[in-house]
Motif scaffolding. Structure first.
Motif, PDB file in Angstrom:
ATOM      1  N   HIS A 292     103.692 119.892  56.300  1.00 61.49           N
ATOM      2  CA  HIS A 292     103.534 118.448  56.476  1.00 61.49           C
ATOM      3  C   HIS A 292     102.386 117.893  55.644  1.00 61.49           C
ATOM      4  N   GLN A 293     101.539 118.783  55.111  1.00 59.66           N
ATOM      5  CA  GLN A 293     100.409 118.332  54.271  1.00 59.66           C
ATOM      6  C   GLN A 293     100.133 119.422  53.234  1.00 59.66           C
ATOM      7  N   LEU A 294     100.776 119.310  52.091  1.00 54.10           N
ATOM      8  CA  LEU A 294     100.719 120.368  51.081  1.00 54.10           C
ATOM      9  C   LEU A 294      99.412 120.371  50.292  1.00 54.10           C
ATOM     10  N   GLY A 295      98.780 119.240  50.175  1.00 46.85           N
ATOM     11  CA  GLY A 295      97.560 119.193  49.373  1.00 46.85           C
ATOM     12  C   GLY A 295      97.854 118.935  47.910  1.00 46.85           C
ATOM     13  N   SER A 296      96.840 119.018  47.084  1.00 52.40           N
ATOM     14  CA  SER A 296      96.985 118.727  45.653  1.00 52.40           C
ATOM     15  C   SER A 296      97.454 119.958  44.884  1.00 52.40           C
ATOM     16  N   VAL A 297      97.797 119.740  43.609  1.00 55.45           N
ATOM     17  CA  VAL A 297      98.301 120.811  42.749  1.00 55.45           C
ATOM     18  C   VAL A 297      97.134 121.633  42.205  1.00 55.45           C
ATOM     19  N   SER A 298      97.298 122.943  42.211  1.00 51.60           N
ATOM     20  CA  SER A 298      96.293 123.839  41.629  1.00 51.60           C
ATOM     21  C   SER A 298      96.447 123.827  40.111  1.00 51.60           C
ATOM     22  N   GLY A 514     115.051 119.640  27.922  1.00 54.55           N
ATOM     23  CA  GLY A 514     115.134 118.765  29.088  1.00 54.55           C
ATOM     24  C   GLY A 514     115.302 119.539  30.384  1.00 54.55           C
ATOM     25  N   LEU A 515     116.120 120.592  30.355  1.00 51.23           N
ATOM     26  CA  LEU A 515     116.338 121.410  31.547  1.00 51.23           C
ATOM     27  C   LEU A 515     115.055 122.115  31.975  1.00 51.23           C
ATOM     28  N   VAL A 516     114.325 122.665  31.009  1.00 51.69           N
ATOM     29  CA  VAL A 516     113.069 123.350  31.320  1.00 51.69           C
ATOM     30  C   VAL A 516     112.056 122.369  31.898  1.00 51.69           C
ATOM     31  N   CYS A 517     112.010 121.154  31.363  1.00 47.91           N
ATOM     32  CA  CYS A 517     111.086 120.140  31.895  1.00 47.91           C
ATOM     33  C   CYS A 517     111.445 119.774  33.333  1.00 47.91           C
ATOM     34  N   VAL A 518     112.747 119.646  33.626  1.00 48.24           N
ATOM     35  CA  VAL A 518     113.179 119.356  34.995  1.00 48.24           C
ATOM     36  C   VAL A 518     112.766 120.488  35.932  1.00 48.24           C
ATOM     37  N   CYS A 519     112.948 121.723  35.495  1.00 48.84           N
ATOM     38  CA  CYS A 519     112.561 122.872  36.323  1.00 48.84           C
ATOM     39  C   CYS A 519     111.055 122.889  36.580  1.00 48.84           C
ATOM     40  N   TYR A 520     110.278 122.553  35.568  1.00 50.44           N
ATOM     41  CA  TYR A 520     108.822 122.539  35.729  1.00 50.44           C
ATOM     42  C   TYR A 520     108.387 121.451  36.716  1.00 50.44           C
ATOM     43  N   LEU A 521     108.959 120.260  36.560  1.00 52.36           N
ATOM     44  CA  LEU A 521     108.607 119.169  37.477  1.00 52.36           C
ATOM     45  C   LEU A 521     109.045 119.494  38.899  1.00 52.36           C
ATOM     46  N   GLY A 522     110.218 120.134  39.038  1.00 50.32           N
ATOM     47  CA  GLY A 522     110.696 120.509  40.366  1.00 50.32           C
ATOM     48  C   GLY A 522     109.833 121.573  41.013  1.00 50.32           C
ATOM     49  N   ALA A 523     109.127 122.358  40.194  1.00 50.53           N
ATOM     50  CA  ALA A 523     108.293 123.440  40.717  1.00 50.53           C
ATOM     51  C   ALA A 523     106.890 122.982  41.094  1.00 50.53           C
ATOM     52  N   LEU A 524     106.541 121.730  40.815  1.00 50.25           N
ATOM     53  CA  LEU A 524     105.171 121.271  41.091  1.00 50.25           C
ATOM     54  C   LEU A 524     104.813 121.368  42.572  1.00 50.25           C
ATOM     55  N   SER A 525     105.793 121.163  43.450  1.00 51.80           N
ATOM     56  CA  SER A 525     105.504 121.249  44.885  1.00 51.80           C
ATOM     57  C   SER A 525     105.112 122.660  45.296  1.00 51.80           C
ATOM     58  N   THR A 526     105.553 123.666  44.549  1.00 52.57           N
ATOM     59  CA  THR A 526     105.201 125.055  44.862  1.00 52.57           C
ATOM     60  C   THR A 526     103.838 125.439  44.289  1.00 52.57           C
ATOM     61  N   LEU A 527     103.229 124.541  43.512  1.00 49.71           N
ATOM     62  CA  LEU A 527     101.918 124.814  42.917  1.00 49.71           C
ATOM     63  C   LEU A 527     100.791 124.163  43.710  1.00 49.71           C
ATOM     64  N   THR A 528     101.136 123.489  44.791  1.00 50.07           N
ATOM     65  CA  THR A 528     100.122 122.870  45.636  1.00 50.07           C
ATOM     66  C   THR A 528      99.448 123.934  46.503  1.00 50.07           C
ATOM     67  N   TYR A 529      98.457 123.511  47.267  1.00 54.50           N
ATOM     68  CA  TYR A 529      97.756 124.449  48.151  1.00 54.50           C
ATOM     69  C   TYR A 529      98.701 125.031  49.209  1.00 54.50           C
ATOM     70  N   GLY A 530      99.674 124.241  49.611  1.00 51.87           N
ATOM     71  CA  GLY A 530     100.685 124.742  50.548  1.00 51.87           C
ATOM     72  C   GLY A 530     101.959 125.168  49.854  1.00 51.87           C
ATOM     73  N   GLY A 531     101.865 125.440  48.563  1.00 53.89           N
ATOM     74  CA  GLY A 531     103.055 125.785  47.792  1.00 53.89           C
ATOM     75  C   GLY A 531     103.731 127.064  48.255  1.00 53.89           C
ATOM     76  N   ALA A 532     102.966 128.003  48.785  1.00 57.82           N
ATOM     77  CA  ALA A 532     103.561 129.251  49.275  1.00 57.82           C
ATOM     78  C   ALA A 532     104.531 128.983  50.415  1.00 57.82           C
TER      79      ALA A 532
END
Length: 675
Positions: A292-298, A514-532
């Motif tokens: 519910h509170q992932l925090g910022s991106v590392s 374009g596909l790689v950029c979409v994958c990278y942007l989609g992965a940003l939520s997994t790079l947050t403090y709660g990304g695990a």
């Protein structure tokens, strides 16, 4: 006499004009579809009048009215004087528009020419070498799950006794599905979307669902490689940072507890330096209270993931010609590292305790349904049918390639690699148990990424030459992940390029970017403090149930709608032999039951999801199922769309929607009679 001369002159003039027109049309066709002779060889074969080339179709177009090479028809019967191999136009070899060739015997009269028309479109790309294909498939099938998931599931479900249900599920479920997808892709030569028009058009939504699932996987799977890259960069120092408790991220509970540390007392609240490095420095999960509170991106992990995706882009942007070369390193290097680690682990004190714990059979556990569920799920996700990758890779094979042998080789290598990884992991776990004076089961309580990034990393840190072993170990993890990512994205790329060739075929590099950029942007939520927590959510809900259900529908569509007999005839056309009774029974009955068993077991026994000390609340289960359904919904949605857009009565629409279109590359055989 003068009249005859005028008629002869007129006939010669008309013949000359026809020849000139024919040459102009041939030149235009060559400009559209001309490619190198080596590439055309696969699509165009010289044919003889009395039969086709070896292992070709059994029958040709025949009858009193036959098609002539210029598109007109003739009712003239074949001359009995013709010998085999005669061609239209006496006096040598004749070039046929479209790429066909024929040989000529100067006997006069009618000549018969049998050609295989070739598509005027750009010929399909093929693998440079057979080993490029095999290494790509092996690299795709052998991934991180072979290293961390199989050893854990094996000892948890009865040790050596688990190998029995594992092998049974492989023989009757995993390998037949693997073989089926390779054969489908190689015969129809299409990606996972457009292939359905040749199988059962109403199921085309399966292809779109597969592409969405592949995107979800790319959102979280590559993040694990970013973690490994962080560890790799941290390993280039004399003292590994996860060996001491004096770092800025360590807490008062940090205890370095090995056999040499006699003055340290270990309690239930104690944590190892490796665990704190992983959770507090790499993931920084202590800064997030939950989903519910992932925090910022590392920013450190964001840079690591950017580097990973850069490698991925320049490995796949040109197609299988480039990725087929990269896998010579990424698919073989992990085996070299596994061998080195196995030899090193076998020489450690206490290694035999880990091996005994790994293989000691507990036959009573075979009576538990959970063991069989785990065996079925493990072999399915290990071999990886249903992700569109095998269809894509096989579509770049030569038509007559022996995909049956390929399926047996690659699936066997995959299973043996899982078994070998168990020895690599458990020799080290036995070593840790020996150093801490604990039982192996007390050490082997971690599964998933924690097994690699905490337990194994800690064991490496306490070995002589720790820096060297840490570097090669985390480099191996990155390469295991890269192979699977290459394959997963190639499945999506092939599907989209085959479905929209006029738009994307000449813009592959831009589309891949374009596909790689979409994958990278989609992965940003997994790079947050709660990304695990996000990674765990995607892993448990977003992909597993959805892809199993999709493959279940795929098997039903191929075996029951397309027809096992038709599918087996396709295989006989490619390989020269008809699949045996075992394979036919597996495709029709056993594989659907195998997949249905996994789906029902998942719904009946939903997993209890937790990570570290965080228990996922009930609303995250609903969120997970919604993510999974978001991909699967493409299947019924396309069925409704297809029926609404078809013409005719409902019965006619339904009949048309389950009737496959012929695969054009293998049906253009024409018999021509010409003067």
């Amino acid at each position: 006499m003068e009249t005859k001369d005028m008629m002869l002159t007129s006939m010669l003039t008309m013949d000359k004009r026809e020849n000139e027109g024919e040459r102009e049309r041939e030149k235009e066709r060559e400009e559209v579809g001309g490619e190198a002779e080596g590439t055309q060889q696969e699509h165009s074969r010289p044919m003889l009048a009395d039969g086709l080339a070896e292992r070709g179709p059994k029958s040709l177009i025949s009858g009193s009215e036959q098609q002539v090479s210029n598109g007109f028809t003739t009712s003239t019967p074949q001359s009995p004087r013709e010998g085999p191999g005669s061609a239209a136009f006496s006096g040598g070899t004749s070039s046929v528009p479209g790429g066909g060739t024929g040989s000529s015997v100067p006997l006069g009269g009618l000549r018969t020419l049998v050609v295989q028309q070739t598509s005027l479109e750009r010929p399909r790309e093929t693998w440079s070498k057979k080993m490029d294909f095999l290494l790509s498939v092996i690299g795709y099938a052998v991934d991180l799950g072979n290293v961390w998931r199989f050893p854990y599931i094996c000892y948890q479900n009865g040790g050596g006794a688990f190998l029995l249900p594992y092998l049974l599920m492989a023989v009757f479920g995993g390998v037949p599905l693997f073989y089926m997808e390779l054969a489908l892709g190689q015969f129809h030569r299409n990606g996972c979307i457009s292939i359905w028009k040749h199988i059962c058009p109403i199921f085309k939504g399966i292809g779109f669902a597969i592409c969405i699932i592949a995107l979800y996987i790319s959102f979280y799977y590559n993040t694990i490689m970013a973690w490994a890259l962080y560890y790799l960069l941290s390993s280039f120092r004399p003292t590994l940072p996860w060996t001491t408790c004096t770092n800025s991220w360590n807490t008062a509970n940090c205890k370095r507890y090995m056999s040499t540390d006699h003055n340290v007392s270990w309690s239930n609240f104690s944590t190892s330096p490796a665990e704190e490095f992983y959770t507090r420095q790499v993931l920084q999960v202590h800064l997030s209270p939950g989903l519910h509170q992932l925090g910022s991106v590392s920013w450190q992990l964001a840079l690591c993931l950017l580097f990973i995706f850069t490698i991925i882009y320049f490995s796949i942007w040109k197609g299988v010609k480039t990725s087929g070369k990269v896998v010579w390193v990424t698919a073989t290097f992990p085996y070299l590292v596994l061998l080195v680690l196995l030899i090193r682990g076998a020489t450690l004190p206490g290694a035999w305790r880990g091996v005994v714990f790994y293989l000691k059979p507990d036959w009573e556990k075979l009576l538990s349904t959970t063991v069989w569920i785990d065996a079925a799920a493990q072999i399915f996700f290990s071999l990886g049918p249903g992700f569109g990758v095998l269809l894509a890779f096989a579509s770049y094979n030569p038509f007559y390639n022996n995909c049956y042998k390929d399926a047996l080789i690659t699936s066997s290598v995959n299973c043996l690699t899982s078994f070998l990884s168990g020895f690599v992991i458990f020799t080290v776990l036995g070593y840790i148990a020996e150093m801490r004076h604990l039982d192996v089961d007390a050490v082997a309580k971690d599964a998933g990424p924690s097994l690699l990034f905490i337990v194994y990393a800690e064991a490496i840190a306490n070995m002589p030459g720790a820096t060297f072993f840490a570097i090669i170990f985390f480099l191996m993890i990155i390469m295991l992940g890269l192979d699977s990512t290459f394959a997963g994205l190639e499945g999506v790329i092939t599907a989209m390029l085959d479905e929209f060739p006029h738009v994307l075929s000449k813009r592959r590099e831009q589309f891949v970017l374009g596909l790689v950029c979409v994958c990278y942007l989609g992965a940003l939520s997994t790079l947050t403090y709660g990304g695990a927590f996000v990674v765990k959510l995607f892993e448990e809900y977003a992909t597993g149930p959805a892809v199993i259900t999709v493959v279940l529908l795929e098997v039903i569509a191929v075996s029951w709608f397309y027809g096992t007999n038709r599918f087996c005839n396709d295989i006989q056309l490619m390989l020269g032999f008809y699949p045996g009774l075992f394979w036919r029974i597996c495709w029709v009955a056993i594989c659907p039951c195998f997949l249905l068993f996994i789906v029902i077991s998942f719904l009946a026994f939903p997993p209890e999801v937790k990570l570290f000390k965080y228990h996922f609340p009930p609303w995250t289960t609903v969120l997970g199922y919604c993510i999974g359904v978001s991909s699967f919904i493409c299947v019924p949605a396309y069925m409704v769309y297809h029926l609404l857009n078809a013409k005719g009565t409902f019965k006619q629409r339904l009949l048309k929607s389950i009737t496959p279109e012929p695969s054009g590359e293998h049906r253009d055989f024409i018999v021509t009679n010409a003067v």
